[in-house]
Design a protein around this motif. Structure first.
Motif, PDB file in Angstrom:
ATOM      1  N   ARG A 233      11.975   5.409  -4.836  1.00  0.00           N
ATOM      2  CA  ARG A 233      10.844   5.968  -4.107  1.00  0.00           C
ATOM      3  C   ARG A 233       9.816   6.372  -5.380  1.00  0.00           C
ATOM      4  NH1 ARG A 233      13.846  10.066   0.217  1.00  0.00           N
ATOM      5  NH2 ARG A 233      14.512   8.306   1.498  1.00  0.00           N
ATOM      6  N   ILE A 234       8.861   5.556  -5.479  1.00  0.00           N
ATOM      7  CA  ILE A 234       7.957   5.591  -6.613  1.00  0.00           C
ATOM      8  C   ILE A 234       6.784   6.273  -6.184  1.00  0.00           C
ATOM      9  CG2 ILE A 234       9.131   4.061  -7.761  1.00  0.00           C
ATOM     10  CD1 ILE A 234       6.959   1.934  -7.148  1.00  0.00           C
ATOM     11  N   ALA A 235       6.045   7.257  -6.778  1.00  0.00           N
ATOM     12  CA  ALA A 235       4.651   7.740  -6.624  1.00  0.00           C
ATOM     13  C   ALA A 235       3.437   6.458  -6.651  1.00  0.00           C
ATOM     14  CB  ALA A 235       4.307   9.009  -7.312  1.00  0.00           C
TER      15      ALA A 235
ATOM     16  N   THR B   5       0.865  -1.420   0.093  1.00  0.00           N
ATOM     17  CA  THR B   5      -0.006   0.141  -0.087  1.00  0.00           C
ATOM     18  C   THR B   5       0.834   1.036   0.165  1.00  0.00           C
ATOM     19  OG1 THR B   5      -0.060   0.236   2.349  1.00  0.00           O
ATOM     20  CG2 THR B   5      -2.005  -1.185   1.446  1.00  0.00           C
ATOM     21  N   PHE B   6       0.280   2.449  -0.051  1.00  0.00           N
ATOM     22  CA  PHE B   6       0.928   3.591   0.094  1.00  0.00           C
ATOM     23  C   PHE B   6       1.838   3.394   1.464  1.00  0.00           C
ATOM     24  CE2 PHE B   6       1.556   7.984   1.589  1.00  0.00           C
ATOM     25  CZ  PHE B   6       2.236   8.703   0.484  1.00  0.00           C
TER      26      PHE B   6
ATOM     27  N   ALA C  38       4.029   1.337  -9.303  1.00  0.00           N
ATOM     28  CA  ALA C  38       3.543   1.208  -7.850  1.00  0.00           C
ATOM     29  C   ALA C  38       2.063   0.610  -8.293  1.00  0.00           C
ATOM     30  CB  ALA C  38       3.207   2.621  -7.587  1.00  0.00           C
ATOM     31  N   ARG C  39       1.320   1.090  -9.378  1.00  0.00           N
ATOM     32  CA  ARG C  39       0.058   0.582  -9.645  1.00  0.00           C
ATOM     33  C   ARG C  39       0.233  -1.054  -9.883  1.00  0.00           C
ATOM     34  NH1 ARG C  39      -0.345   4.697 -13.728  1.00  0.00           N
ATOM     35  NH2 ARG C  39      -0.817   3.020 -15.214  1.00  0.00           N
ATOM     36  N   ALA C  40       1.193  -1.505 -10.358  1.00  0.00           N
ATOM     37  CA  ALA C  40       1.163  -3.113 -10.554  1.00  0.00           C
ATOM     38  C   ALA C  40       1.633  -3.673  -9.117  1.00  0.00           C
ATOM     39  CB  ALA C  40       2.266  -3.293 -11.167  1.00  0.00           C
TER      40      ALA C  40
ATOM     41  N   VAL D 152       2.915 -12.753  -7.642  1.00  0.00           N
ATOM     42  CA  VAL D 152       3.649 -12.308  -8.959  1.00  0.00           C
ATOM     43  C   VAL D 152       2.967 -11.505  -9.569  1.00  0.00           C
ATOM     44  CG1 VAL D 152       4.796 -13.067 -11.010  1.00  0.00           C
ATOM     45  CG2 VAL D 152       5.139 -14.680  -9.147  1.00  0.00           C
ATOM     46  N   VAL D 153       3.586 -10.258  -9.999  1.00  0.00           N
ATOM     47  CA  VAL D 153       2.738  -9.116 -10.566  1.00  0.00           C
ATOM     48  C   VAL D 153       3.292  -8.835 -11.833  1.00  0.00           C
ATOM     49  CG1 VAL D 153       2.177  -8.057  -8.502  1.00  0.00           C
ATOM     50  CG2 VAL D 153       4.060  -7.168  -9.519  1.00  0.00           C
TER      51      VAL D 153
END
Length: 165
Positions: A124-126, A93-94, A132-134, A143-144
């Motif tokens: 560090r990713i937004a 999560t965030f 991050a969405r993955a 596994v994504v």
């Protein structure tokens, strides 16, 4: 008089146009919030130093500092602090640090942080970035698929932890 010395554009005292503000919610970690506050204080110090110059013929640096202050103040007003205690355990999560391995077994760590804190060189990713969405919502062992311009990469989630305060 030469035309080179005639100022025909806008007055030198007009503010610079504001910097664009992201349409995404402005989630911040405690570290990100502290960083924004530090950045605001540094910008205010810079502006005071610029205004104290004996020769202030060029007002562009002052206008740039004022514009940057308006931007950081807007980011602080819209900040939504996500304390580490509010982060669910065991899920990406965030506000989490996630360790992943790609198909070749290469491991990498990423932190999902606010836009102003994001820095790819530090991992560090937004939260709205493709990586991050993955990763969001994944658990250890999942596994994504990370779709990127160079092609899709599979990442196995090895570890998840909340970011320190």
């Amino acid at each position: 008089m030469s035309r080179a010395f005639v100022k025909e554009d806008r007055p030198d005292t007009e503010p610079l146009p504001d910097l664009p503000v992201s349409p995404h919610p402005n989630y911040v970690t405690p570290r990100g919030l502290a960083s924004l506050r530090d950045r605001l204080a540094a910008l205010q110090d810079d502006l005071a130093r610029l205004r104290a110059r004996p020769d202030r013929l060029d007002r562009l640096p002052e206008r740039a500092a004022e514009r940057d202050i308006r931007y950081v103040e807007a980011r602080l007003r819209s900040a939504i602090l996500v304390p580490p205690g509010d982060i669910p355990a065991g899920e990406v999560t965030f506000g989490t640090r996630v360790r992943v391995a790609d198909e070749d077994g290469q491991e990498q760590c990423y932190e999902i942080v606010g836009e102003d804190e994001a820095d790819a060189t530090l991992g560090r990713i937004a939260p709205h970035s493709p990586l991050a969405r993955a990763l969001l919502g994944a658990h250890v062992g999942d596994v994504v698929e990370w779709r990127r311009p160079a092609g899709t990469t599979s990442l196995e989630v090895l570890a998840i932890e909340a970011l320190p305060c």
